[in-house]
Design a protein around this motif. Structure first.
Motif, PDB file in Angstrom:
ATOM      1  N   GLU A  53     104.150  28.875   0.343  1.00 24.28           N
ATOM      2  CA  GLU A  53     104.050  29.705  -0.854  1.00 24.28           C
ATOM      3  C   GLU A  53     102.681  30.375  -0.974  1.00 24.28           C
ATOM      4  O   GLU A  53     102.506  31.292  -1.768  1.00 24.28           O
ATOM      5  CB  GLU A  53     104.345  28.863  -2.097  1.00 24.28           C
ATOM      6  CG  GLU A  53     105.793  28.392  -2.154  1.00 24.28           C
ATOM      7  CD  GLU A  53     106.076  27.549  -3.384  1.00 24.28           C
ATOM      8  OE1 GLU A  53     105.289  27.623  -4.346  1.00 24.28           O
ATOM      9  OE2 GLU A  53     107.072  26.804  -3.369  1.00 24.28           O
ATOM     10  N   HIS A  54     101.731  29.922  -0.183  1.00 20.53           N
ATOM     11  CA  HIS A  54     100.390  30.527  -0.170  1.00 20.53           C
ATOM     12  C   HIS A  54     100.094  31.186   1.177  1.00 20.53           C
ATOM     13  O   HIS A  54      98.961  31.586   1.415  1.00 20.53           O
ATOM     14  CB  HIS A  54      99.327  29.468  -0.469  1.00 20.53           C
ATOM     15  CG  HIS A  54      99.547  28.738  -1.754  1.00 20.53           C
ATOM     16  ND1 HIS A  54      99.355  29.333  -2.981  1.00 20.53           N
ATOM     17  CD2 HIS A  54      99.964  27.478  -2.005  1.00 20.53           C
ATOM     18  CE1 HIS A  54      99.637  28.451  -3.934  1.00 20.53           C
ATOM     19  NE2 HIS A  54     100.009  27.329  -3.375  1.00 20.53           N
ATOM     20  N   ALA A  55     101.083  31.275   2.042  1.00 18.84           N
ATOM     21  CA  ALA A  55     100.823  31.682   3.421  1.00 18.84           C
ATOM     22  C   ALA A  55     100.651  33.195   3.569  1.00 18.84           C
ATOM     23  O   ALA A  55     101.329  33.990   2.909  1.00 18.84           O
ATOM     24  CB  ALA A  55     101.951  31.203   4.330  1.00 18.84           C
TER      25      ALA A  55
ATOM     26  N   ARG B 116      93.128  35.154  -4.120  1.00 16.00           N
ATOM     27  CA  ARG B 116      92.629  34.784  -5.450  1.00 16.00           C
ATOM     28  C   ARG B 116      93.732  34.834  -6.501  1.00 16.00           C
ATOM     29  O   ARG B 116      93.535  34.363  -7.624  1.00 16.00           O
ATOM     30  CB  ARG B 116      91.479  35.716  -5.857  1.00 16.00           C
ATOM     31  CG  ARG B 116      90.233  35.536  -5.015  1.00 16.00           C
ATOM     32  CD  ARG B 116      89.024  36.230  -5.625  1.00 16.00           C
ATOM     33  NE  ARG B 116      89.202  37.670  -5.750  1.00 16.00           N
ATOM     34  CZ  ARG B 116      88.941  38.552  -4.783  1.00 16.00           C
ATOM     35  NH1 ARG B 116      88.535  38.126  -3.586  1.00 16.00           N
ATOM     36  NH2 ARG B 116      89.083  39.848  -4.997  1.00 16.00           N
ATOM     37  N   HIS B 117      94.872  35.415  -6.142  1.00 17.16           N
ATOM     38  CA  HIS B 117      96.009  35.517  -7.069  1.00 17.16           C
ATOM     39  C   HIS B 117      97.282  35.057  -6.348  1.00 17.16           C
ATOM     40  O   HIS B 117      98.182  35.850  -6.061  1.00 17.16           O
ATOM     41  CB  HIS B 117      96.173  36.959  -7.568  1.00 17.16           C
ATOM     42  CG  HIS B 117      94.982  37.457  -8.332  1.00 17.16           C
ATOM     43  ND1 HIS B 117      93.876  37.994  -7.719  1.00 17.16           N
ATOM     44  CD2 HIS B 117      94.716  37.470  -9.669  1.00 17.16           C
ATOM     45  CE1 HIS B 117      92.994  38.343  -8.633  1.00 17.16           C
ATOM     46  NE2 HIS B 117      93.469  38.013  -9.818  1.00 17.16           N
ATOM     47  N   PRO B 118      97.389  33.759  -6.057  1.00 11.47           N
ATOM     48  CA  PRO B 118      98.537  33.258  -5.293  1.00 11.47           C
ATOM     49  C   PRO B 118      99.866  33.454  -5.997  1.00 11.47           C
ATOM     50  O   PRO B 118     100.922  33.411  -5.354  1.00 11.47           O
ATOM     51  CB  PRO B 118      98.206  31.771  -5.103  1.00 11.47           C
ATOM     52  CG  PRO B 118      97.223  31.449  -6.189  1.00 11.47           C
ATOM     53  CD  PRO B 118      96.432  32.696  -6.390  1.00 11.47           C
ATOM     54  N   TRP B 119      99.843  33.706  -7.299  1.00 10.72           N
ATOM     55  CA  TRP B 119     101.083  33.959  -8.037  1.00 10.72           C
ATOM     56  C   TRP B 119     101.774  35.225  -7.550  1.00 10.72           C
ATOM     57  O   TRP B 119     102.971  35.426  -7.841  1.00 10.72           O
ATOM     58  CB  TRP B 119     100.799  34.053  -9.536  1.00 10.72           C
ATOM     59  CG  TRP B 119      99.746  35.044  -9.921  1.00 10.72           C
ATOM     60  CD1 TRP B 119      98.408  34.805 -10.076  1.00 10.72           C
ATOM     61  CD2 TRP B 119      99.930  36.439 -10.188  1.00 10.72           C
ATOM     62  NE1 TRP B 119      97.744  35.960 -10.427  1.00 10.72           N
ATOM     63  CE2 TRP B 119      98.658  36.981 -10.506  1.00 10.72           C
ATOM     64  CE3 TRP B 119     101.038  37.290 -10.206  1.00 10.72           C
ATOM     65  CZ2 TRP B 119      98.478  38.326 -10.821  1.00 10.72           C
ATOM     66  CZ3 TRP B 119     100.867  38.633 -10.521  1.00 10.72           C
ATOM     67  CH2 TRP B 119      99.587  39.135 -10.818  1.00 10.72           C
ATOM     68  N   LEU B 120     101.079  36.078  -6.821  1.00  6.62           N
ATOM     69  CA  LEU B 120     101.698  37.299  -6.302  1.00  6.62           C
ATOM     70  C   LEU B 120     102.865  36.991  -5.359  1.00  6.62           C
ATOM     71  O   LEU B 120     103.723  37.847  -5.123  1.00  6.62           O
ATOM     72  CB  LEU B 120     100.655  38.151  -5.568  1.00  6.62           C
ATOM     73  CG  LEU B 120      99.642  38.889  -6.456  1.00  6.62           C
ATOM     74  CD1 LEU B 120      98.512  39.467  -5.621  1.00  6.62           C
ATOM     75  CD2 LEU B 120     100.345  39.998  -7.250  1.00  6.62           C
TER      76      LEU B 120
ATOM     77  N   ALA C  68     103.572  37.912 -13.250  1.00  7.45           N
ATOM     78  CA  ALA C  68     104.218  36.604 -13.153  1.00  7.45           C
ATOM     79  C   ALA C  68     103.743  35.805 -14.356  1.00  7.45           C
ATOM     80  O   ALA C  68     102.568  35.442 -14.441  1.00  7.45           O
ATOM     81  CB  ALA C  68     103.859  35.906 -11.850  1.00  7.45           C
ATOM     82  N   GLY C  69     104.625  35.593 -15.318  1.00  9.31           N
ATOM     83  CA  GLY C  69     104.213  34.937 -16.545  1.00  9.31           C
ATOM     84  C   GLY C  69     103.166  35.782 -17.262  1.00  9.31           C
ATOM     85  O   GLY C  69     103.348  36.975 -17.486  1.00  9.31           O
ATOM     86  N   ALA C  70     102.028  35.170 -17.567  1.00 14.62           N
ATOM     87  CA  ALA C  70     100.963  35.890 -18.261  1.00 14.62           C
ATOM     88  C   ALA C  70     100.038  36.637 -17.307  1.00 14.62           C
ATOM     89  O   ALA C  70      99.145  37.363 -17.743  1.00 14.62           O
ATOM     90  CB  ALA C  70     100.136  34.907 -19.089  1.00 14.62           C
ATOM     91  N   GLU C  71     100.251  36.469 -16.000  1.00  5.82           N
ATOM     92  CA  GLU C  71      99.394  37.124 -15.009  1.00  5.82           C
ATOM     93  C   GLU C  71      99.808  38.579 -14.815  1.00  5.82           C
ATOM     94  O   GLU C  71     100.996  38.904 -14.828  1.00  5.82           O
ATOM     95  CB  GLU C  71      99.456  36.385 -13.672  1.00  5.82           C
ATOM     96  CG  GLU C  71      99.105  34.918 -13.750  1.00  5.82           C
ATOM     97  CD  GLU C  71      97.613  34.694 -13.937  1.00  5.82           C
ATOM     98  OE1 GLU C  71      96.845  35.678 -13.939  1.00  5.82           O
ATOM     99  OE2 GLU C  71      97.214  33.527 -14.091  1.00  5.82           O
ATOM    100  N   ARG C  72      98.808  39.449 -14.568  1.00  5.91           N
ATOM    101  CA  ARG C  72      99.110  40.874 -14.428  1.00  5.91           C
ATOM    102  C   ARG C  72      98.026  41.582 -13.627  1.00  5.91           C
ATOM    103  O   ARG C  72      96.840  41.383 -13.851  1.00  5.91           O
ATOM    104  CB  ARG C  72      99.217  41.538 -15.811  1.00  5.91           C
ATOM    105  CG  ARG C  72      99.481  43.046 -15.788  1.00  5.91           C
ATOM    106  CD  ARG C  72      99.609  43.554 -17.226  1.00  5.91           C
ATOM    107  NE  ARG C  72      99.910  44.982 -17.292  1.00  5.91           N
ATOM    108  CZ  ARG C  72      99.005  45.942 -17.480  1.00  5.91           C
ATOM    109  NH1 ARG C  72      97.709  45.612 -17.617  1.00  5.91           N
ATOM    110  NH2 ARG C  72      99.351  47.210 -17.536  1.00  5.91           N
ATOM    111  N   LEU C  73      98.450  42.387 -12.673  1.00  8.19           N
ATOM    112  CA  LEU C  73      97.589  43.340 -11.981  1.00  8.19           C
ATOM    113  C   LEU C  73      98.254  44.700 -12.038  1.00  8.19           C
ATOM    114  O   LEU C  73      99.485  44.797 -12.139  1.00  8.19           O
ATOM    115  CB  LEU C  73      97.372  42.946 -10.514  1.00  8.19           C
ATOM    116  CG  LEU C  73      96.610  41.651 -10.211  1.00  8.19           C
ATOM    117  CD1 LEU C  73      96.534  41.433  -8.707  1.00  8.19           C
ATOM    118  CD2 LEU C  73      95.213  41.689 -10.813  1.00  8.19           C
ATOM    119  N   VAL C  74      97.457  45.753 -11.958  1.00  3.42           N
ATOM    120  CA  VAL C  74      97.989  47.109 -11.929  1.00  3.42           C
ATOM    121  C   VAL C  74      97.489  47.786 -10.652  1.00  3.42           C
ATOM    122  O   VAL C  74      96.310  47.677 -10.295  1.00  3.42           O
ATOM    123  CB  VAL C  74      97.549  47.926 -13.163  1.00  3.42           C
ATOM    124  CG1 VAL C  74      98.017  49.375 -13.044  1.00  3.42           C
ATOM    125  CG2 VAL C  74      98.109  47.299 -14.433  1.00  3.42           C
ATOM    126  N   VAL C  75      98.399  48.461  -9.969  1.00  7.62           N
ATOM    127  CA  VAL C  75      98.084  49.162  -8.729  1.00  7.62           C
ATOM    128  C   VAL C  75      98.300  50.649  -8.948  1.00  7.62           C
ATOM    129  O   VAL C  75      99.329  51.062  -9.498  1.00  7.62           O
ATOM    130  CB  VAL C  75      98.978  48.656  -7.578  1.00  7.62           C
ATOM    131  CG1 VAL C  75      98.698  49.435  -6.293  1.00  7.62           C
ATOM    132  CG2 VAL C  75      98.772  47.160  -7.360  1.00  7.62           C
TER     133      VAL C  75
END
Length: 435
Positions: free
Chosen positions: A7-9, A361-365, A386-393
């Protein structure tokens, strides 16, 4: 909730026979060449790139390209022997790198000993059931045999035979016992999912953390994963959309593919990539080389398990051709050490490091979903959550600056953008990842 290592690979995908410059065909009476250890000298390079595992192409004894297996239980003499494999695994594991092997279990080479025995022994031979043979009514020899996609040198296995399931199960467990951490199932799309459903539970009973990813090009990805028991399949839909959308400046195609990708993520995390040993390199696919970074940004910000094909991290070019030797350009030898690489490729390596750093740094991705915020042919803004996590591209393929809506963001994590009131201004051909 239990978390497994994959899951982190993030993988560095290497085609060993090409990487070490092995002969294209196994010589008669070949002596062992200890070339597999050449890879040990590149493990620190892989660690510094930021990956956490090696996805290795075929390493078992074969006649030519590795996908025409002669012996599943020995290392190809062009690469080395078991001691070389053990040394590579030990060196990789010392650095925290996992090892995933390429399992060619849909077919064997036409020089596979049991196949030759079956041809000589006739329909009653104990090895005949391993293959899909059609014997002439008059008992004459040789029989017709099923092949992989019409290649006479690739003999299809009979996946309805219990002996084939026993063989594959034993091969998988043998190399996992030797230190491998997972399997890529070559041509998994050509094997009935029910076959994997019979094999994988036995393997997982001994190795519950094994990662199994199937090579699947077309079809119902989610159904294949669910039915087979594999962890994932290769995301060819997204691969095609990334290079095609970026090259054609048609980001609507990418937006559509990301919607489909979200659907797959409901069931599993696909293996994502922009290059592998079977396709033209991403740097050769794009109409504008300056847009290579945009393709990489997508790869490292959407859900899935990313894989980087060796050389792509240096911006190497190479075109696959449908002819004998047509894969040579995309499976090149690498020099003795990273210090011998051309200086021109290191800026691309640095971009990979930056983007892989964001992902680590953001394994939830790994299981994040994507929502498009703004879309035109040449520019796009999307958020991954993912849940409360958020990035914008934000991506701009146009030759002039553009302002894109991004909602509430606080900083530029990678790339470059000028932040305004819920907007981001990109320069011509610019991109950014915002937090």
């Amino acid at each position: 909730m239990t978390t497994t290592w994959h899951e982190h690979a993030i993988f560095w995908h290497v085609y060993p026979l090409g990487f070490v410059g092995a002969e294209p065909v196994l010589p008669e009476g070949a002596v062992v060449e200890h070339r597999l250890r050449h890879l040990i000298g590149w493990l620190d390079y892989a660690v510094e790139l930021g990956v956490s595992g090696l996805l290795l192409g075929p390493i078992f004894t074969s006649h030519s390209h590795g996908y025409d297996t002669i012996d599943y239980f020995t290392i190809d003499p062009r690469l080395g022997d078991r001691a070389d494999f053990d040394a590579l695994v030990a060196a990789a594991h010392e650095r925290g790198l996992k090892i995933v092997l390429d399992g060619v279990f849909n077919h064997v080479g036409s020089r596979y000993p049991a196949f030759l025995t079956a041809l000589d022994g006739g329909p009653a031979d104990h090895d005949a059931d391993l293959f899909r043979l059609t014997w002439p009514d008059d008992g004459a020899r040789p029989p017709e045999y099923a092949t992989f996609e019409g290649h006479q040198g690739l003999v299809a296995l009979n996946h309805a035979a219990p002996a084939v399931a026993e063989l594959v199960t034993e091969v998988m467990r043998y190399w996992l016992r030797a230190g491998a951490d997972g399997w890529r199932l070559d041509a998994a799309y050509a094997v009935p999912p029910a076959f994997w459903a019979s094999v994988l539970p036995v393997v997982r009973a001994e190795f519950p953390d094994v990662y199994v990813v199937g090579e699947v090009i077309h079809g119902d990805y989610a159904e294949i994963v669910t039915t087979s028991g594999m962890d994932a399949v290769t995301q060819y839909e997204l691969w095609k959309a990334i290079w095609s959308a970026v090259s054609d400046r048609n980001l609507y195609e990418l937006a559509h593919a990301l919607g489909r990708h979200d659907g797959f993520l409901e069931t599993f995390a696909p293996m994502t990539f922009v290059g592998n040993h079977d396709v033209t390199r991403i740097a050769s696919r794009l109409s504008y080389r300056r847009h290579l970074e945009h393709a990489l940004v997508v790869l490292f910000t959407v859900g899935g398990t990313p894989s980087v094909y060796y050389g792509d991290e240096q911006g190497l070019e190479g075109i696959k051709e449908e002819r004998l030797g047509g894969d040579d350009a995309i499976r090149p030898p690498f020099p003795a050490s990273p210090d011998d690489l051309p200086l021109t490729g290191w800026p691309v390596y640095a971009v990979h490091q930056e983007l892989i750093g964001v992902r680590r740094r953001h394994p939830w991705l790994h299981r994040a979903r994507t929502t498009v915020l703004e879309l035109a042919n040449e520019w796009m803004a999307y958020e991954v959550t993912a849940g409360a996590e958020r990035l914008v591209v934000v991506l701009n393929l146009a030759g002039e600056p553009v302002d894109l809506p991004v909602g509430e963001v606080g900083e530029v994590m990678a790339g470059a953008a000028q932040l305004g009131e819920a907007t981001a201004r990109l320069t011509a051909n610019g991109w950014a990842i915002l937090h």
